[in-house]
Design a protein around this motif. Sequence first.
Motif, PDB file in Angstrom:
ATOM      1  N   SER A   1    -102.457 -11.649  24.966  1.00 28.10           N
ATOM      2  CA  SER A   1    -102.903 -10.796  26.317  1.00 28.10           C
ATOM      3  C   SER A   1    -105.002 -10.357  25.888  1.00 28.10           C
ATOM      4  O   SER A   1    -105.789 -10.612  26.649  1.00 28.10           O
ATOM      5  N   MET A   2    -104.913  -9.723  24.504  1.00 28.22           N
ATOM      6  CA  MET A   2    -106.125  -9.087  24.290  1.00 28.22           C
ATOM      7  C   MET A   2    -106.909 -10.267  24.004  1.00 28.22           C
ATOM      8  O   MET A   2    -108.314  -9.838  24.177  1.00 28.22           O
ATOM      9  N   MET A   3    -106.773 -11.391  23.662  1.00 27.45           N
ATOM     10  CA  MET A   3    -107.453 -12.360  22.885  1.00 27.45           C
ATOM     11  C   MET A   3    -108.120 -13.012  24.438  1.00 27.45           C
ATOM     12  O   MET A   3    -109.073 -13.312  24.819  1.00 27.45           O
ATOM     13  N   GLN A   4    -106.792 -12.829  25.327  1.00 32.01           N
ATOM     14  CA  GLN A   4    -107.181 -13.565  26.531  1.00 32.01           C
ATOM     15  C   GLN A   4    -108.503 -12.982  27.649  1.00 32.01           C
ATOM     16  O   GLN A   4    -108.982 -13.512  27.800  1.00 32.01           O
ATOM     17  N   ARG A   5    -108.225 -11.942  26.851  1.00 29.59           N
ATOM     18  CA  ARG A   5    -108.854 -10.894  27.922  1.00 29.59           C
ATOM     19  C   ARG A   5    -110.750 -11.363  27.226  1.00 29.59           C
ATOM     20  O   ARG A   5    -111.346 -10.902  27.572  1.00 29.59           O
ATOM     21  N   ASP A   6    -110.555 -11.337  26.248  1.00 28.20           N
ATOM     22  CA  ASP A   6    -111.151 -10.969  24.948  1.00 28.20           C
ATOM     23  C   ASP A   6    -112.514 -12.006  25.549  1.00 28.20           C
ATOM     24  O   ASP A   6    -113.465 -12.255  25.759  1.00 28.20           O
ATOM     25  N   MET A   7    -112.015 -13.254  26.129  1.00 26.01           N
ATOM     26  CA  MET A   7    -112.254 -14.465  26.576  1.00 26.01           C
ATOM     27  C   MET A   7    -112.786 -14.618  27.862  1.00 26.01           C
ATOM     28  O   MET A   7    -113.778 -14.864  28.121  1.00 26.01           O
ATOM     29  N   GLN A   8    -111.764 -13.724  28.549  1.00 23.69           N
ATOM     30  CA  GLN A   8    -113.008 -13.807  29.565  1.00 23.69           C
ATOM     31  C   GLN A   8    -114.250 -12.524  30.415  1.00 23.69           C
ATOM     32  O   GLN A   8    -115.095 -13.223  30.979  1.00 23.69           O
ATOM     33  N   ILE A   9    -113.930 -11.476  28.967  1.00 22.73           N
ATOM     34  CA  ILE A   9    -115.524 -11.005  29.035  1.00 22.73           C
ATOM     35  C   ILE A   9    -116.367 -11.834  28.078  1.00 22.73           C
ATOM     36  O   ILE A   9    -117.203 -11.598  29.258  1.00 22.73           O
ATOM     37  N   LYS A  10    -116.110 -13.131  27.553  1.00 23.32           N
ATOM     38  CA  LYS A  10    -116.992 -13.050  26.209  1.00 23.32           C
ATOM     39  C   LYS A  10    -117.833 -14.037  27.530  1.00 23.32           C
ATOM     40  O   LYS A  10    -118.826 -14.562  27.922  1.00 23.32           O
ATOM     41  N   LYS A  11    -116.858 -14.909  28.784  1.00 23.46           N
ATOM     42  CA  LYS A  11    -117.335 -15.316  30.012  1.00 23.46           C
ATOM     43  C   LYS A  11    -117.802 -14.969  31.062  1.00 23.46           C
ATOM     44  O   LYS A  11    -119.319 -15.736  31.151  1.00 23.46           O
ATOM     45  N   ILE A  12    -117.875 -13.617  31.464  1.00 25.40           N
ATOM     46  CA  ILE A  12    -118.932 -12.742  31.518  1.00 25.40           C
ATOM     47  C   ILE A  12    -119.742 -12.893  31.167  1.00 25.40           C
ATOM     48  O   ILE A  12    -121.134 -12.852  32.445  1.00 25.40           O
ATOM     49  N   ILE A  13    -119.968 -12.307  30.575  1.00 22.26           N
ATOM     50  CA  ILE A  13    -121.108 -11.811  29.443  1.00 22.26           C
ATOM     51  C   ILE A  13    -122.009 -13.133  29.284  1.00 22.26           C
ATOM     52  O   ILE A  13    -123.391 -13.287  29.193  1.00 22.26           O
ATOM     53  N   GLU A  14    -121.685 -14.706  29.211  1.00 16.73           N
ATOM     54  CA  GLU A  14    -122.533 -15.391  29.297  1.00 16.73           C
ATOM     55  C   GLU A  14    -122.837 -16.007  30.610  1.00 16.73           C
ATOM     56  O   GLU A  14    -123.982 -16.575  30.837  1.00 16.73           O
ATOM     57  N   LEU A  15    -122.401 -15.363  31.680  1.00 14.38           N
ATOM     58  CA  LEU A  15    -122.639 -16.172  32.853  1.00 14.38           C
ATOM     59  C   LEU A  15    -123.659 -15.317  33.756  1.00 14.38           C
ATOM     60  O   LEU A  15    -124.893 -15.135  34.406  1.00 14.38           O
ATOM     61  N   THR A  16    -124.014 -14.010  33.059  1.00 13.49           N
ATOM     62  CA  THR A  16    -125.074 -12.813  32.598  1.00 13.49           C
ATOM     63  C   THR A  16    -126.784 -13.673  32.125  1.00 13.49           C
ATOM     64  O   THR A  16    -127.508 -12.612  32.158  1.00 13.49           O
ATOM     65  N   GLY A  17    -126.141 -14.605  31.521  1.00 10.14           N
ATOM     66  CA  GLY A  17    -127.211 -14.957  30.591  1.00 10.14           C
ATOM     67  C   GLY A  17    -127.421 -14.637  28.702  1.00 10.14           C
ATOM     68  O   GLY A  17    -128.042 -15.499  28.366  1.00 10.14           O
ATOM     69  N   PHE A  18    -126.138 -13.869  28.933  1.00 11.39           N
ATOM     70  CA  PHE A  18    -126.729 -13.824  27.270  1.00 11.39           C
ATOM     71  C   PHE A  18    -125.133 -13.810  26.001  1.00 11.39           C
ATOM     72  O   PHE A  18    -124.207 -14.381  26.725  1.00 11.39           O
ATOM     73  N   SER A  19    -125.596 -14.248  25.150  1.00 13.33           N
ATOM     74  CA  SER A  19    -124.527 -14.688  24.456  1.00 13.33           C
ATOM     75  C   SER A  19    -123.814 -14.080  23.083  1.00 13.33           C
ATOM     76  O   SER A  19    -124.824 -14.075  22.161  1.00 13.33           O
ATOM     77  N   ARG A  20    -123.115 -13.259  23.420  1.00 14.00           N
ATOM     78  CA  ARG A  20    -123.096 -11.998  21.827  1.00 14.00           C
ATOM     79  C   ARG A  20    -121.472 -11.811  21.379  1.00 14.00           C
ATOM     80  O   ARG A  20    -120.670 -12.607  22.636  1.00 14.00           O
ATOM     81  N   ASN A  21    -121.099 -10.605  20.858  1.00 12.12           N
ATOM     82  CA  ASN A  21    -119.220 -10.930  20.455  1.00 12.12           C
ATOM     83  C   ASN A  21    -118.776  -9.644  21.484  1.00 12.12           C
ATOM     84  O   ASN A  21    -119.967  -8.818  22.171  1.00 12.12           O
ATOM     85  N   VAL A  22    -117.561  -9.557  22.066  1.00  9.01           N
ATOM     86  CA  VAL A  22    -117.363  -8.514  22.716  1.00  9.01           C
ATOM     87  C   VAL A  22    -116.917  -7.524  21.908  1.00  9.01           C
ATOM     88  O   VAL A  22    -116.668  -7.083  20.370  1.00  9.01           O
ATOM     89  N   ASN A  23    -117.216  -6.030  22.783  1.00 12.77           N
ATOM     90  CA  ASN A  23    -117.543  -5.243  21.821  1.00 12.77           C
ATOM     91  C   ASN A  23    -116.283  -3.986  22.704  1.00 12.77           C
ATOM     92  O   ASN A  23    -116.060  -4.100  23.965  1.00 12.77           O
ATOM     93  N   ASN A  24    -116.258  -2.805  21.700  1.00 15.26           N
ATOM     94  CA  ASN A  24    -114.744  -1.882  22.698  1.00 15.26           C
ATOM     95  C   ASN A  24    -115.660  -1.306  24.188  1.00 15.26           C
ATOM     96  O   ASN A  24    -114.620  -1.173  24.972  1.00 15.26           O
ATOM     97  N   ASN A  25    -116.914  -1.070  24.547  1.00 13.78           N
ATOM     98  CA  ASN A  25    -117.606  -1.082  25.936  1.00 13.78           C
ATOM     99  C   ASN A  25    -117.429  -1.639  26.209  1.00 13.78           C
ATOM    100  O   ASN A  25    -117.410  -1.410  27.687  1.00 13.78           O
ATOM    101  N   ASP A  26    -117.835  -3.005  26.821  1.00 12.79           N
ATOM    102  CA  ASP A  26    -117.789  -4.191  26.573  1.00 12.79           C
ATOM    103  C   ASP A  26    -115.959  -4.048  28.101  1.00 12.79           C
ATOM    104  O   ASP A  26    -115.451  -4.074  28.946  1.00 12.79           O
ATOM    105  N   ARG A  27    -115.138  -3.759  26.445  1.00 17.53           N
ATOM    106  CA  ARG A  27    -113.714  -3.991  27.447  1.00 17.53           C
ATOM    107  C   ARG A  27    -113.357  -2.803  27.783  1.00 17.53           C
ATOM    108  O   ARG A  27    -112.359  -2.985  29.334  1.00 17.53           O
ATOM    109  N   ASP A  28    -113.805  -1.433  27.931  1.00 17.98           N
ATOM    110  CA  ASP A  28    -113.428   0.058  28.366  1.00 17.98           C
ATOM    111  C   ASP A  28    -113.911  -0.439  30.139  1.00 17.98           C
ATOM    112  O   ASP A  28    -113.733  -0.296  30.827  1.00 17.98           O
TER     113      ASP A  28
END
Length: 471
Positions: free
Chosen positions: A358-385
């Motif tokens: 579930s945590m991995m799936q969540r991180d994949m979704q967050i990464k998708k959201i970040i890429e929609l803003t035009g950026f590409s980076r690893n997910v961090n705890n602030n993103d998860r919060d």
Amino acid sequence: MNFCTMSKDNETGVILLDKSFVVNYLPECSEKQLKIYLLGLTLCSQPQENDISFICDALSMTQEEVESVFGELADIGLVNITGYSPFAVTYKNIRSTFAKHYKKEKYADFNAQLEALFPSIAFTNINQYTVYYDFIEETKIKPEVLITIARYCVNLKGEKIKANYILAVARDWLNEGARTLADVDEKIKRLELSSEALRMICKAVGKKSEIDIEDKNAYLKWTESWGFGLDAILFAAKTLKNKGGFAKLNNVLDEFYRNNAMSAKEMETYLANKQATYQLAYDVNKTLGVYYENVEYIVEKYISGWLQKGFDKNAILLVAEYCFNKSIRSLEGMNKCIVKFYSQGCVSVDAINEHLASMMQRDMQIKKIIELTGFSRNVNNNDRDMYKVWSEQWNFDDAMIEYGASVCQGKQLFALNNLLAKWKNTNIYTIDEAKHCAYNSAANTAQPTPMYSKEQLSEFFYSLDDLNDIE
């Protein structure tokens, strides 16, 4: 605890030989008694060196020999034996001892009965009697009760038994509530009934010496105070494999008692679980890449607690493997991971794996959201919060969050956070509503932000109830 101490009415801080000792005791003391008495007297004022080994080393004697001589000194009234495990001695005030005068008639019957118990021993020193008188006066025990206890001790150990031993037994029985003749008779009856059981226990632990009062008292404690049956005691005794005697058996039974293993079957189950627990501790250490020669502390501090939380062996080893892969190489670090999984209700292998998935799936979704803003980076705890707040507290679905991310293209994630906050405050929860929202129009006019003082904002912050649990 100090081996030698002064009685409270004899604390002077000065090592002096009282005239009463020289006149009344010294002529009757043997060389060993004199040496040991004086060395012990010296130790009373030396707390750093106050240990029986000091006397043993000084006189090249064994501890048993030194204790025996102190028993002789107790018999003549110079000291009191105040403990046997560990051995402890209290030096009496000689002046106060000799200041006590007892009327001959008061203890005439007692003296006659005492002498009859020791027909081969000559009572030539008044202190052979007064040590008993002092005990009677101190404890208010009836003389006939003390005689009954003394008779039992003599019958068990013979005439060579020392007065301090008899008085130690009497004090123990008094502390257990045996004060009357009826109490003592009942105590002796119970002790005698235990003889056959004790012979079986002695055989099981390999004890070849005679059964003594200490053995019988131990048996009564195990059966009456702790509640063990004979079959359970014999099972515990057999686990010793003829090593350690009654002292070791007492320790083993104490462990079973503390862990509520009261029957032979419960003891067997406890030992099997204990062995499995120790093996689990070794396996966890091996998985983490740490080493402890003795894992007893590890079991007590960590493994037992994890098992009590409901984690099974495989779940604990899975967490250990997870920690190793995350470069968490300490038991304390692993414990923090265990606590996190426990807070999520994940105590089995399946639950832990589902949670991680579930945590991995969540991180994949967050990464998708970040890429929609035009950026590409690893997910961090602030993103998860932030994502947790958007989805769980503000109740936005992924489609709405993704649309917001596309609106905020080219901006950092906090811009999306601000946009979603505005939508929440204006009750916008669909994409169609968002598309027609004035916040997305180029003609939108920003509303002025109310101005508050730093003190007002601080007071409001600390008044928020939902901040109380933040650590």
